[in-house]
Each structure stands twice: as C-alpha cells, then as structure tokens.
Design a protein around this motif. Structure first.
Motif, PDB file in Angstrom:
ATOM      1  N   SER A 121       0.830  -1.198   0.000  1.00 30.15           N
ATOM      2  CA  SER A 121       0.000   0.000   0.000  1.00 30.15           C
ATOM      3  C   SER A 121       0.866   1.250   0.000  1.00 30.15           C
ATOM      4  CB  SER A 121      -0.895   0.026   1.250  1.00 30.15           C
ATOM      5  OG  SER A 121      -1.646   1.219   1.329  1.00 30.15           O
ATOM      6  N   THR A 326      -5.746   0.736  -2.275  1.00 27.49           N
ATOM      7  CA  THR A 326      -5.549   0.018  -1.011  1.00 27.49           C
ATOM      8  C   THR A 326      -5.354   0.986   0.130  1.00 27.49           C
ATOM      9  OG1 THR A 326      -4.599  -1.933  -2.099  1.00 27.49           O
ATOM     10  CG2 THR A 326      -4.059  -1.614   0.221  1.00 27.49           C
ATOM     11  N   MET A 327      -4.578   2.042  -0.109  1.00 26.52           N
ATOM     12  CA  MET A 327      -4.405   3.086   0.906  1.00 26.52           C
ATOM     13  C   MET A 327      -5.741   3.681   1.308  1.00 26.52           C
ATOM     14  SD  MET A 327      -2.404   6.769   0.597  1.00 26.52           S
ATOM     15  CE  MET A 327      -3.414   7.309  -0.799  1.00 26.52           C
TER      16      MET A 327
END
Length: 333
Positions: A121, A326-327
C-alpha cells in the motif's frame, strides 16, 4: 471555461497560488479528491509525484496538467524499482519471507506500481500508522520506503523498539541491524525540508517562549519528534493550529510557506516556524507558470493546440492504482 478546470494546490504552495485554487490539501487529499472532480482539466500545483498520483486516479476523459515538470521531489528520487527489488531479495534471504512494501506517497509512479504488484500500500504521513499496523498484523516484514524518519517514527508510535528495525541503504545493497525476526526495514531516504530541525531548535524556542507548543512533521528525526511532544502530517498540523486555543503560542517544524499561511489564517494565535525551511521545488510552481498552463488549456479548447499533460504509462497505471486504492480502503476502514 472555469467549470472545465479544477486547480488543486498543495499546502506548501505560495499564497499567490493558494488563492487561485479550488482545493488546498496535503498529498493524500490531492490524490483522492482532485480526481473526483467533474472538471475536464485538473491543474496540479505541487511536485511531480502529486501530479502523477492524480493522473493515475483520474478518469480517462480527464487531463492532468503540471505547471512546471521540473518541480520534482528529492526524497522520491532516493528510491527506484531496481534498487528496491535488490533490497527485497536481500530481505527474503535474511527473514525467509517476502516483505510487504509500504511506500510513502512521496515516490514516483513506478514505485507505486511495484508496491501494487506486491500487494502493498501507499501511505501518507497522516495514515502511515494505520497502514503499517495493518501489515504488522499480517506477520510479514515491512519494507518502508523511502522516508526513514517517517517509518521509524511510525513504528515507534506503534510500540515497536529499535531492535525491531533495520536500515536499507539507498542503493539497496546493504542492510544494517537486520535479524531473521526484524519487523520493519527502513529505506534510508529523507526529506531535506524536515531533516534540518534539531532538538536545539526546540530548546531555544522554549527558552524564548515559555509555555510554547511545539509540533513537527513526522519526517523529522525521531529525537526531534520526541522532544517536540507533538507531531502531525501537514493536514494534521492544519487541524492542530485551527483548533488551538486563542492566544496560544506555537512553534511549527515544517515547510515555511505553510507556517506563514497558518499564521495568516489563524491570527488569534502566535504561530512561528521552528526555523525557516522551504521546499525549493514547490516554489517552481509560480503564478506565471500557472497562468501559462491556463492559457495553454484555453488554446487547446479553442483550436486544438498541443497541450502537455501528465501521462502515466499503461504498464504502471493499474498496479499503481491498486496501491493507491488500497491506501484509501485501509484509511477509511
């Protein structure tokens, strides 16, 4: 024409740029919110990696313009895919496990793509703690790139000790302090703006202003963060200062244009730089460069004149987008 253009500016930009912006934010909000705009043209007033991140998340019908492609980031240039891959192999040899990359937003798009391919990420200084904690729970070692101080400060804040950390040289060839059970491998990169702050700066300011509050960016040295007592991302500092008690006195360890703007925005507090430290790349985005970008957009709309845009290679786009999304998912969880 104005409704077709969205101007996004980083907090470190000069006041003359900020007052023209539709969004003023840190690197996280720039990447996430600018691409949500309905505008056809997104003008990113920040350094190159910020424009790349917006271009990665933007729709196919949007065009991202960076007023000065020369505005780069020294920290982002301290890591590259080939050197990172070299370090990953070394970490496999030491731990017997494949490390998960947690890569700071302050990185090039190729590094974001590598991170996405490996199931890692992106992070910012505002969400690094949450994202690092997520991967620590998974049990795999973390390769945190490229800012050593942010990685170390985050790991210490999560309760890890110095013995849980190792340092990877910037060419990826050497790892110091590593053991088979090392939890976090820290790339030895740094931010020139924040590395200059010292414990002596804090002591001198406290002597001059008894009772002063000191806050610093977590890209600062760990001993500086500890001595300050308070730290925060750029957005976090903005909130600290906004919400502070009227009449309070603050010493702020981050980029000088941001500190000066906070002092103007919140005149009911005394806000001073811990020491003047400016980003030489951010100031390459000048009002003249912004005006030139807007004129180029107008000409493109009028007669199809060529328009220089930020283009993310297709080979990198999906992997980089995966790391960025994803972050967002982990931050919002």
């Amino acid at each position: 024409m104005k409704e077709k253009i969205f101007i996004a500016a980083h907090h470190y930009q000069h006041a003359d740029i900020v007052k023209q912006a539709d969004l003023v934010a840190d690197s996280y909000r720039l990447a996430v919110e600018a691409a949500k705009s309905d505008a056809k043209y997104i003008v990113v007033c920040g350094v190159r990696f910020m424009a790349e991140s917006v271009a990665t998340l933007a729709r196919s019908d949007q065009m991202v313009i960076h007023p000065n492609p020369r505005a780069g980031c020294p920290m982002a240039d301290m890591v590259a895919v080939d050197t990172a891959e070299k370090a990953i192999e070394k970490i496999r040899g030491i731990t017997g496990k494949t490390p998960v990359p947690v890569t700071y937003m302050n990185s090039g798009n190729a590094m974001k793509a590598l991170t996405g391919r490996m199931g890692g990420s992106i992070c910012t200084s505002g969400n690094a703690k949450k994202i690092m904690a997520h991967y620590l729970e998974g049990g795999a070692p973390i390769l945190f790139m490229p800012d050593r101080n942010l990685g170390e400060n985050t790991a210490l804040a999560l309760g890890l000790g110095k013995d849980d950390l190792a340092v990877v040289s910037r060419d990826g060839s050497e790892i110091t302090g590593a053991r088979p059970d090392t939890r976090v491998f820290l790339w030895d990169g740094f931010c020139p703006i924040h590395k200059v702050f010292t414990v002596a700066d804090i002591e001198e300011m406290r002597a001059a202003f008894p009772g002063i509050n000191i806050t610093v960016h977590p890209e600062s040295l760990p001993e500086v963060v500890k001595a300050a007592g308070l730290s925060g991302s750029t957005e976090g500092m903005h909130h600290q200062l906004r919400d502070a008690e009227a009449g309070s006195v603050w010493g702020v360890g981050t980029e000088i244009h941001f500190v000066e703007r906070m002092a103007t925005l919140f005149p009911d507090k005394k806000i001073m730089p811990l020491r003047p430290s400016g980003c030489v790349n951010m100031i390459l985005i000048t009002p003249e460069k912004l005006a030139a970008s807007l004129k180029a957009i107008e000409a493109h709309e009028r007669d199809g004149s060529p328009l220089e845009t930020v283009v993310v290679p297709e080979a990198e786009r999906e992997d980089a987008k995966a790391a960025l999304t994803t972050m967002v998912r982990l931050t919002d969880a």
